[in-house]
Design a protein around this motif. Structure first.
Motif, PDB file in Angstrom:
ATOM      1  N   GLN A  57     -15.383  -0.665  -2.881  1.00 35.20           N
ATOM      2  CA  GLN A  57     -16.670  -1.048  -3.306  1.00 35.20           C
ATOM      3  C   GLN A  57     -17.278  -1.734  -3.976  1.00 35.20           C
ATOM      4  OE1 GLN A  57     -14.487   0.991  -4.475  1.00 35.20           O
ATOM      5  NE2 GLN A  57     -15.181   3.129  -5.267  1.00 35.20           N
ATOM      6  N   PHE A  58     -17.046  -2.258  -5.256  1.00 36.91           N
ATOM      7  CA  PHE A  58     -17.178  -3.199  -6.444  1.00 36.91           C
ATOM      8  C   PHE A  58     -16.390  -4.743  -5.733  1.00 36.91           C
ATOM      9  CE2 PHE A  58     -15.972   0.491  -8.906  1.00 36.91           C
ATOM     10  CZ  PHE A  58     -17.304   1.187  -8.750  1.00 36.91           C
ATOM     11  N   GLY A  59     -16.328  -5.457  -4.451  1.00 36.82           N
ATOM     12  CA  GLY A  59     -16.129  -6.394  -3.883  1.00 36.82           C
ATOM     13  C   GLY A  59     -14.302  -6.694  -4.327  1.00 36.82           C
ATOM     14  N   VAL A  60     -13.421  -5.814  -5.077  1.00 38.57           N
ATOM     15  CA  VAL A  60     -12.651  -6.290  -5.495  1.00 38.57           C
ATOM     16  C   VAL A  60     -11.535  -5.656  -4.254  1.00 38.57           C
ATOM     17  CG1 VAL A  60     -10.237  -5.938  -7.261  1.00 38.57           C
ATOM     18  CG2 VAL A  60     -13.003  -5.682  -7.497  1.00 38.57           C
ATOM     19  N   PRO A  61     -10.668  -7.156  -4.167  1.00 37.48           N
ATOM     20  CA  PRO A  61      -9.762  -7.162  -2.877  1.00 37.48           C
ATOM     21  C   PRO A  61      -8.686  -6.209  -3.119  1.00 37.48           C
ATOM     22  CG  PRO A  61      -9.997  -9.165  -3.387  1.00 37.48           C
ATOM     23  CD  PRO A  61     -10.745  -8.710  -4.088  1.00 37.48           C
ATOM     24  N   LEU A  62      -8.177  -5.181  -1.952  1.00 36.50           N
ATOM     25  CA  LEU A  62      -7.079  -3.919  -2.580  1.00 36.50           C
ATOM     26  C   LEU A  62      -5.524  -4.856  -1.904  1.00 36.50           C
ATOM     27  CD1 LEU A  62      -6.191  -0.992  -3.212  1.00 36.50           C
ATOM     28  CD2 LEU A  62      -6.890  -0.476  -1.342  1.00 36.50           C
ATOM     29  N   VAL A  63      -4.799  -4.388  -2.452  1.00 38.72           N
ATOM     30  CA  VAL A  63      -3.308  -4.705  -1.763  1.00 38.72           C
ATOM     31  C   VAL A  63      -2.654  -3.299  -1.959  1.00 38.72           C
ATOM     32  CG1 VAL A  63      -0.695  -5.973  -2.014  1.00 38.72           C
ATOM     33  CG2 VAL A  63      -2.852  -7.120  -2.837  1.00 38.72           C
ATOM     34  N   THR A  64      -2.569  -2.869  -0.698  1.00 40.37           N
ATOM     35  CA  THR A  64      -0.963  -0.985  -0.803  1.00 40.37           C
ATOM     36  C   THR A  64      -0.338  -1.718  -0.114  1.00 40.37           C
ATOM     37  OG1 THR A  64      -2.303  -0.991   1.989  1.00 40.37           O
ATOM     38  CG2 THR A  64      -3.886  -0.144   0.461  1.00 40.37           C
ATOM     39  N   LEU A  65       0.562  -1.084  -0.935  1.00 38.98           N
ATOM     40  CA  LEU A  65       2.277  -0.875  -0.499  1.00 38.98           C
ATOM     41  C   LEU A  65       2.870  -0.120   0.029  1.00 38.98           C
ATOM     42  CD1 LEU A  65       2.858  -3.073  -4.075  1.00 38.98           C
ATOM     43  CD2 LEU A  65       2.570  -4.113  -1.849  1.00 38.98           C
ATOM     44  N   ASP A  66       3.418  -0.272   1.703  1.00 42.87           N
ATOM     45  CA  ASP A  66       4.289   1.336   1.394  1.00 42.87           C
ATOM     46  C   ASP A  66       5.099   1.681   1.516  1.00 42.87           C
ATOM     47  OD1 ASP A  66       4.890  -0.898   3.198  1.00 42.87           O
ATOM     48  OD2 ASP A  66       5.045   0.986   4.863  1.00 42.87           O
ATOM     49  N   ASP A  67       6.218   0.777   0.911  1.00 45.37           N
ATOM     50  CA  ASP A  67       6.897   1.064  -0.004  1.00 45.37           C
ATOM     51  C   ASP A  67       6.387   1.274  -1.460  1.00 45.37           C
ATOM     52  OD1 ASP A  67       6.690  -1.839  -0.704  1.00 45.37           O
ATOM     53  OD2 ASP A  67       8.830  -2.247  -1.063  1.00 45.37           O
ATOM     54  N   LYS A  68       6.238   1.509  -1.728  1.00 52.69           N
ATOM     55  CA  LYS A  68       6.504   1.886  -3.409  1.00 52.69           C
ATOM     56  C   LYS A  68       5.469   3.482  -3.877  1.00 52.69           C
ATOM     57  CE  LYS A  68       7.075  -1.998  -4.776  1.00 52.69           C
ATOM     58  NZ  LYS A  68       7.443  -2.778  -3.995  1.00 52.69           N
ATOM     59  N   ASN A  69       5.663   4.340  -4.232  1.00 48.50           N
ATOM     60  CA  ASN A  69       4.948   5.416  -5.230  1.00 48.50           C
ATOM     61  C   ASN A  69       5.138   5.129  -6.392  1.00 48.50           C
ATOM     62  OD1 ASN A  69       7.594   5.442  -6.525  1.00 48.50           O
ATOM     63  ND2 ASN A  69       9.127   7.016  -4.958  1.00 48.50           N
ATOM     64  N   HIS A  70       4.560   6.509  -7.422  1.00 47.52           N
ATOM     65  CA  HIS A  70       3.778   5.863  -8.409  1.00 47.52           C
ATOM     66  C   HIS A  70       4.936   5.652  -9.452  1.00 47.52           C
ATOM     67  CE1 HIS A  70       0.042   6.660 -10.796  1.00 47.52           C
ATOM     68  NE2 HIS A  70       1.015   6.913 -11.911  1.00 47.52           N
ATOM     69  N   ALA A  71       5.968   5.750  -9.058  1.00 52.16           N
ATOM     70  CA  ALA A  71       7.137   5.196 -10.513  1.00 52.16           C
ATOM     71  C   ALA A  71       6.947   3.901 -10.066  1.00 52.16           C
ATOM     72  CB  ALA A  71       8.319   5.943 -10.394  1.00 52.16           C
ATOM     73  N   ASN A  72       8.244   3.756  -8.835  1.00 48.16           N
ATOM     74  CA  ASN A  72       7.543   1.893  -8.019  1.00 48.16           C
ATOM     75  C   ASN A  72       6.563   1.121  -8.693  1.00 48.16           C
ATOM     76  OD1 ASN A  72       8.530   3.633  -5.015  1.00 48.16           O
ATOM     77  ND2 ASN A  72       9.915   2.958  -7.132  1.00 48.16           N
ATOM     78  N   GLU A  73       5.757   1.359  -9.016  1.00 46.58           N
ATOM     79  CA  GLU A  73       4.653   0.577  -9.339  1.00 46.58           C
ATOM     80  C   GLU A  73       5.069   0.761 -10.734  1.00 46.58           C
ATOM     81  OE1 GLU A  73       1.798   2.791  -5.905  1.00 46.58           O
ATOM     82  OE2 GLU A  73       1.062   2.947  -7.922  1.00 46.58           O
ATOM     83  N   LYS A  74       5.069   0.620 -11.761  1.00 47.83           N
ATOM     84  CA  LYS A  74       5.900   0.481 -13.106  1.00 47.83           C
ATOM     85  C   LYS A  74       6.718  -0.205 -13.218  1.00 47.83           C
ATOM     86  CE  LYS A  74       4.686   5.012 -13.670  1.00 47.83           C
ATOM     87  NZ  LYS A  74       4.695   6.038 -14.460  1.00 47.83           N
ATOM     88  N   GLY A  75       7.756  -0.325 -11.890  1.00 45.77           N
ATOM     89  CA  GLY A  75       9.211  -0.623 -11.990  1.00 45.77           C
ATOM     90  C   GLY A  75      10.204   0.153 -12.540  1.00 45.77           C
ATOM     91  N   GLU A  76       9.166   1.660 -12.125  1.00 46.05           N
ATOM     92  CA  GLU A  76      10.188   2.484 -12.663  1.00 46.05           C
ATOM     93  C   GLU A  76      11.291   3.068 -11.112  1.00 46.05           C
ATOM     94  OE1 GLU A  76       8.335   5.497 -14.827  1.00 46.05           O
ATOM     95  OE2 GLU A  76       8.431   3.905 -16.571  1.00 46.05           O
TER      96      GLU A  76
END
Length: 218
Positions: A57-76
């Motif tokens: 809504q602010f004009g920012v692209p969004l990347v969605t990753l279907d193989d990542k959960n909340h922990a994975n996004e932090k490298g955990e």
């Protein structure tokens, strides 16, 4: 938290247009310990909804990753006794995510950024104002003045009651129907009811976005 003053203030302020932004959200809702006690949404990483993380809504692209959960996004790793992604016994990898972020930080072309993420068929690079979103739900954050006792949205003959944060008076959707669990609502045009009165105000829920609205009831 849902309906918090912080969430309201962040969305109200918008973003610094002088800075390049890229939002990344996981959509792998597979953290068992979380799922046993909480359901965030149909587009979540078990803790955060992609609709909440999105800044489309602010004009920012969004990347969605279907193989990542909340922990994975932090490298955990979310697997007990397995400390991080890309380690022995780990089932997650952040190499492609790191490559995509590096490409963005190097100010490479949009196509280079997309290629660096190496997105699979269920992961997406979403551009603002794209009417072909693969997602079909979004979030509403609503403030009513003066304060109301009941607020609901209605669409296709179905009434979706909103819930109020007792500390802020901000209304959002959460659960309500077994068929529509979590924070998100189906996209489309809704009619707003306040204390059972039809305000004849149409509200649009947009795909994988959070809309924030303030309404003064005369």
């Amino acid at each position: 938290s849902v309906g918090s003053a912080l969430t309201w203030n962040l969305y109200s302020k918008g973003i610094n247009s002088g800075i390049r932004h890229l939002a990344i959200a996981g959509t792998n809702d597979n953290i068992v310990a979380i799922n046993l006690v909480h359901y965030e949404s149909d587009d979540s990483d078990s803790i955060v909804s992609a609709s909440s993380a999105s800044m489309l809504q602010f004009g920012v692209p969004l990347v969605t990753l279907d193989d990542k959960n909340h922990a994975n996004e932090k490298g955990e790793s979310a697997i007990p006794l397995v400390p991080c992604c890309d380690s022995l016994l780990s089932t997650c990898s952040i190499k492609d995510m790191v490559n995509g972020i590096s490409s963005f930080l190097k100010k490479e072309s949009e196509n280079s950024i997309i290629n660096s993420f190496n997105l699979d068929s269920n992961s997406y690079y979403l551009k603002p104002q794209n009417d072909l979103s693969p997602f079909n739900e979004g979030i509403i954050v609503l403030r009513i003045s003066p304060e109301a006792n009941q607020v609901a949205l209605k669409k296709d003959g179905i009434t979706y009651p909103l819930v109020s944060n007792t500390n802020t008076g901000i209304w959002t959707y959460y659960s309500g129907f077994p068929s529509q669990l979590g924070l998100t609502l189906p996209i489309g045009i809704y009619v707003l009811f306040v204390d059972k009165l039809n305000l004849v105000i149409d509200i649009e829920i947009k795909p994988v976005q959070t809309i924030i609205i303030k309404i003064n009831v005369l």
